[in-house]
Design an enzyme around this catalytic site. Structure first.
Site, PDB file in Angstrom:
ATOM      1  N   HIS A 281       0.219  -0.523   0.399  1.00  0.00           N
ATOM      2  CA  HIS A 281      -0.127  -0.273   0.047  1.00  0.00           C
ATOM      3  C   HIS A 281       1.073   1.237  -0.042  1.00  0.00           C
ATOM      4  O   HIS A 281       2.408   1.367   0.107  1.00  0.00           O
ATOM      5  CB  HIS A 281      -1.135   0.346   1.221  1.00  0.00           C
ATOM      6  CG  HIS A 281      -0.073  -0.090   2.537  1.00  0.00           C
ATOM      7  ND1 HIS A 281       0.919   1.002   3.405  1.00  0.00           N
ATOM      8  CD2 HIS A 281       0.002  -1.039   3.216  1.00  0.00           C
ATOM      9  CE1 HIS A 281       1.059   0.280   4.438  1.00  0.00           C
ATOM     10  NE2 HIS A 281       1.113  -0.594   4.447  1.00  0.00           N
TER      11      HIS A 281
ATOM     12  N   ASP B  82       3.869  -4.658   3.729  1.00  0.00           N
ATOM     13  CA  ASP B  82       5.486  -4.718   3.680  1.00  0.00           C
ATOM     14  C   ASP B  82       5.566  -6.178   4.336  1.00  0.00           C
ATOM     15  O   ASP B  82       6.703  -6.733   3.909  1.00  0.00           O
ATOM     16  CB  ASP B  82       6.121  -3.762   4.709  1.00  0.00           C
ATOM     17  CG  ASP B  82       5.411  -2.856   6.136  1.00  0.00           C
ATOM     18  OD1 ASP B  82       4.388  -3.780   6.189  1.00  0.00           O
ATOM     19  OD2 ASP B  82       5.958  -2.328   6.322  1.00  0.00           O
TER      20      ASP B  82
END
Length: 426
Positions: free
Chosen positions: A59, A336
């Protein structure tokens, strides 16, 4: 042309100018023909034909998940979240079967806290929206404008969009699609598929996999107590004036630091000299959690089903068994903590934290003469040579061998997750 007319006036002859124009036009046409022939000769068609693209991406920039307690706070105001008009599309979030959106307990947990300034933790900002829009534009240049692989308008038959059931990844998917197709879409809405928290495979699922929770929990607990990490952490705590007993580790410090820097908000001056060390130690902590004394079990449980899905999509395309015969692109909006273990499993983790909007792109190609399948992997737009592959265009069998140590079907994964006997002693 203006320069040519100026030269003609200097020469004092309109006929000279007209003649010069004709000569210039013919020369330009001649040069263009020469260039086109030269380009065709020096850039022959690729021996590989693109068949399928899968993009796993992080994102965009967001508000921090937690602020560093006791450290100079900044204002995370609602105006930071206002979406740019060009990132908007009509979309609908559903479950994997097109039904209502499942409950979102992770998102609900963010809403229990409010940051200084009035926003919630972990919200996608306008900066983050623009980052994903730019990623979409980059994909558009490659797959729409240069290779003409995708249509210029979004079609659900051609493109599948899946996201974790968290608002920042859903909105990131929206912005990427807006950039990829310049807000052009067939039908009323772009479907974004997601699933319930218990069966999510787009991040390491500690709640949905009991064995992973048992294996990872002590690794998380001890990561900050490793001698080198603990010594550096104590120094950073002292420099920032953080009370020793506060549960503040390098990952939390990094998260707040990067969020501030990305949005041009002030950081404590003491962090300046510690920036690179904070980055390094945060990565060291993640590696400690995912790598367990050479065992592959943690990584298997973290990303095994996701890697298996990527392989299943490839095989379905080659065998013609996909339920959507026209599907050309899979988009996976994640985190992540998804990309790091995937990069580790692929053998290409560079020991750097994946930036906002980072992407792992997996392309399926077929050799035009032999029909043999090849896979090409890129990370943040750079082609990668995977360990175990004979080239950047990796023969599919070699690619499958690379992933064989980590890929798990959902059935095997579920069985492993529920088989916790003796796990606490391992």
């Amino acid at each position: 042309m203006k320069k040519l007319w100026t030269k003609a006036s200097v020469l004092g002859s309109m006929s000279v100018a007209f003649g010069s124009m004709l000569w210039y036009q013919k020369k330009a046409e001649s040069d263009q023909l020469v260039c086109s022939h030269t380009s065709a000769d020096t850039n022959p068609p690729s021996p590989y034909e693109l068949k399928l693209v899968q993009v796993l991406f992080r994102h965009g920039a967001r508000t921090p998940l937690k602020s560093i307690p006791g450290v100079m706070e900044v204002q995370w105001v609602p105006t930071l979240l206002e979406p740019p008009a060009h990132t908007q599309i009509n979309y609908k979030v559903t479950d994997l079967h097109g039904g209502p959106r499942p409950p979102a307990p992770v998102e609900e947990s963010y809403r229990k806290n409010v940051l200084n300034g009035g926003t919630f933790p972990g919200q996608l900002t306008a900066v983050g929206m623009q980052q994903l829009y730019e990623l979409g534009k980059r994909l558009r240049r490659t797959y729409v404008e240069e290779t003409h692989f995708l249509s210029s308008t979004f079609s659900p038959a051609e493109v599948y969009v899946r996201s974790t059931n968290i608002l920042r990844t859903i909105e990131s998917a929206r912005c990427l699609v807006a950039g990829l197709f310049l807000q052009k879409q067939t039908g009323k809405t772009v479907p974004i598929f997601t699933t319930d928290a218990g069966s999510e495979i787009l991040y390491p699922n500690y709640h949905g996999c009991q064995l992973l929770k048992i294996l990872a929990s002590p690794r998380w607990a001890e990561a900050s107590t490793l001698p080198d990490i603990a010594a550096d952490l104590q120094s950073v705590h002292s420099a920032l004036g953080i009370a020793p007993r506060l549960p503040v580790d390098f990952i939390l410090i990094r998260d707040d630091m990067v969020a501030r820097e990305t949005h041009g908000l002030p950081c404590p001056s003491a962090l300046g000299t510690w920036k690179s060390k904070v980055e390094q130690r945060a990565v060291d902590m993640m590696c400690h959690v995912y790598e367990h004394n050479g065992s592959m079990e943690n990584l298997q449980l973290c990303v095994g089903p996701l890697l298996h899905s990527l392989l299943t999509n490839i095989e379905g395309k080659l065998e013609g068994t996909s339920s959507e015969a026209d599907r050309k692109l899979f988009l996976y909006s994640a985190h992540d903590t998804t990309l790091i273990p995937c990069l580790m499993a692929l053998g290409i983790f560079d020991m750097k934290w994946p930036p906002f909007a980072a992407d792992i792109t997996v392309e399926l190609h077929q050799h035009r003469q032999t029909n043999k399948p090849f896979v090409k992997v890129s990370y943040v737009g750079q082609d990668q040579l995977l360990p175990g592959c004979s080239g950047v265009y990796c023969p599919l069998e070699q690619f499958k061998q690379v992933l064989s140590a980590y890929s798990l079907s959902s059935e095997v994964h579920r069985s492993r997750c529920n088989s916790t006997k003796g796990a606490a002693e391992s």
